[in-house]
Scaffold this active site. Structure first.
Site, PDB file in Angstrom:
ATOM      1  N   GLY A 247      41.354  44.726  40.062  1.00 45.65           N
ATOM      2  CA  GLY A 247      41.101  44.390  41.464  1.00 45.65           C
ATOM      3  C   GLY A 247      41.688  45.353  42.479  1.00 45.65           C
ATOM      4  O   GLY A 247      41.927  44.978  43.631  1.00 45.65           O
TER       5      GLY A 247
ATOM      6  N   ASN B 203      40.204  47.908  43.933  1.00 47.64           N
ATOM      7  CA  ASN B 203      39.227  48.131  45.016  1.00 47.64           C
ATOM      8  C   ASN B 203      39.194  46.932  45.971  1.00 47.64           C
ATOM      9  O   ASN B 203      39.103  47.098  47.185  1.00 47.64           O
ATOM     10  CB  ASN B 203      37.847  48.430  44.443  1.00 47.64           C
TER      11      ASN B 203
ATOM     12  N   ARG C 162      29.725  42.705  35.037  1.00 48.52           N
ATOM     13  CA  ARG C 162      28.549  41.980  34.557  1.00 48.52           C
ATOM     14  C   ARG C 162      27.332  42.571  35.236  1.00 48.52           C
ATOM     15  O   ARG C 162      27.367  42.870  36.437  1.00 48.52           O
ATOM     16  CB  ARG C 162      28.600  40.505  34.979  1.00 48.52           C
TER      17      ARG C 162
ATOM     18  N   HIS D 198      30.898  52.544  41.550  1.00 51.41           N
ATOM     19  CA  HIS D 198      30.823  53.078  40.196  1.00 51.41           C
ATOM     20  C   HIS D 198      31.638  54.369  40.134  1.00 51.41           C
ATOM     21  O   HIS D 198      31.530  55.208  41.032  1.00 51.41           O
ATOM     22  CB  HIS D 198      29.360  53.341  39.813  1.00 51.41           C
TER      23      HIS D 198
ATOM     24  N   VAL E 187      20.192  49.032  36.762  1.00 49.37           N
ATOM     25  CA  VAL E 187      21.655  49.152  36.744  1.00 49.37           C
ATOM     26  C   VAL E 187      22.127  50.529  37.234  1.00 49.37           C
ATOM     27  O   VAL E 187      21.612  51.561  36.793  1.00 49.37           O
ATOM     28  CB  VAL E 187      22.183  48.894  35.306  1.00 49.37           C
TER      29      VAL E 187
ATOM     30  N   GLU F  92      41.586  56.891  43.617  1.00 50.43           N
ATOM     31  CA  GLU F  92      42.073  57.098  44.998  1.00 50.43           C
ATOM     32  C   GLU F  92      40.901  57.208  45.970  1.00 50.43           C
ATOM     33  O   GLU F  92      40.933  56.663  47.069  1.00 50.43           O
ATOM     34  CB  GLU F  92      42.830  58.425  45.080  1.00 50.43           C
TER      35      GLU F  92
HETATM   36  C1  GAR Z   1      36.729  50.956  39.077  1.00 51.40           C
HETATM   37  O1  GAR Z   1      36.990  52.260  38.607  1.00 51.40           O
HETATM   38  C2  GAR Z   1      35.247  50.765  39.307  1.00 51.40           C
HETATM   39  O2  GAR Z   1      34.610  51.903  39.830  1.00 51.40           O
HETATM   40  C3  GAR Z   1      34.777  50.470  37.920  1.00 51.40           C
HETATM   41  O3  GAR Z   1      35.758  49.636  37.370  1.00 51.40           O
HETATM   42  C4  GAR Z   1      36.999  49.934  37.977  1.00 51.40           C
HETATM   43  C5  GAR Z   1      37.585  48.666  38.535  1.00 51.40           C
HETATM   44  O4  GAR Z   1      38.871  48.880  39.019  1.00 51.40           O
HETATM   45  N1  GAR Z   1      33.498  49.847  37.916  1.00 51.40           N
HETATM   46  C6  GAR Z   1      32.569  50.052  36.995  1.00 51.40           C
HETATM   47  O5  GAR Z   1      32.751  50.791  36.051  1.00 51.40           O
HETATM   48  C7  GAR Z   1      31.273  49.310  37.219  1.00 51.40           C
HETATM   49  N2  GAR Z   1      30.269  49.781  36.324  1.00 51.40           N
HETATM   50  P1  GAR Z   1      39.559  47.828  39.976  1.00 51.40           P
HETATM   51  O6  GAR Z   1      39.396  46.458  39.295  1.00 51.40           O
HETATM   52  O7  GAR Z   1      40.981  48.260  40.052  1.00 51.40           O
HETATM   53  O8  GAR Z   1      38.863  47.865  41.311  1.00 51.40           O
END
Ligand code: GAR
Length: 205
Positions: free
Chosen positions: A13, A15, A92, A110, A145, A173
């Site tokens: 979490g 982001n 998901r 992403h 996707v 970052e």
């Molecule tokens: C992040 O790097 C996000 O870009 C990636 O998962 C991580 C979650 O980090 N998302 C994907 O790969 C989606 N396909 P976070 O839980 O610390 O935000």
């Protein structure tokens, strides 16, 4: 009426945390109303509670189909009058059911420069491919996707001594900057879609 945001997470979490910080600093053009997770053990849920946010957990294995899972989520979103959704590390795939309920109101972050390296382990794939520049993408969510129109991308260099961890940290970052920028663009809604392109300049034909 002020936009009301639901953030979807599955794990750490960070982001989501960047968005909560932005909201706390008055830098978000809407209100974060609820945090939704498919994973009861997502560490990000504790962060959300720390910020005083309401959380809802919908373990996907409790539902017979993707559609049923999303219908249950939509009921809660409607109850809270949610207007926009940010997928922030939500692992998901979402279907027509949710996309249809919030057309062009859902974004996803992403950790690659799409269309390169969609799917899982994007940073490792970028490293193995040998790209010299990596980064992250925030895009509108469509039924395909990791393929919706792109709102924001940020780049980082790739160094010879990079590992998956070091590259991921450098990209992360930038993700924290990109997710706030893109969320505000989504909330303002001052763009239109032309083919695959997101057009911001109202004078552009
Ligand atoms: C992040 O790097 C996000 O870009 C990636 O998962 C991580 C979650 O980090 N998302 C994907 O790969 C989606 N396909 P976070 O839980 O610390 O935000």
């Amino acid at each position: 009426m002020e936009p009301k945001i639901a953030i979807f997470i599955s794990g750490r979490g960070s982001n989501m945390n960047a968005l909560l910080d932005a909201e706390g600093q008055g830098k978000l053009k809407g209100r974060i109303e609820v945090i939704i997770s498919n994973n009861p053990k997502a560490p990000g849920l504790n962060v959300a509670h720390y910020y005083g946010k309401k959380t809802y957990v919908f373990p996907h294995e409790n539902y017979g189909s993707r559609e049923d899972h999303e219908k249950a989520i939509i009921r809660v979103l409607k109850k809270h009058e949610i207007t926009h959704i940010v997928l922030a590390g939500y692992m998901r795939i979402i279907s027509e059911t949710l996309i249809g309920a919030y057309p062009r109101k859902i974004i996803n972050i992403h950790p690659s420069l799409l269309p390169s390296f969609p799917g899982l382990h994007a940073q490792q794939k970028a490293l193995e491919y040998g790209v010299r520049v990596a980064g992250c993408t925030v895009h509108l969510v469509t039924k395909d996707v990791d393929a919706g129109p792109i709102l924001v991308q940020k780049t980082v260099p790739v160094y010879s001594n990079d590992t998956e961890e070091s590259l991921s940290a450098r990209i992360l970052e930038q993700e924290h900057i990109a997710i706030v920028e893109a969320t505000n663009l989504l909330l303002e809604g001052k763009f239109r879609i032309k083919g695959r392109r997101v057009i911001f300049d109202e004078n552009e034909k």
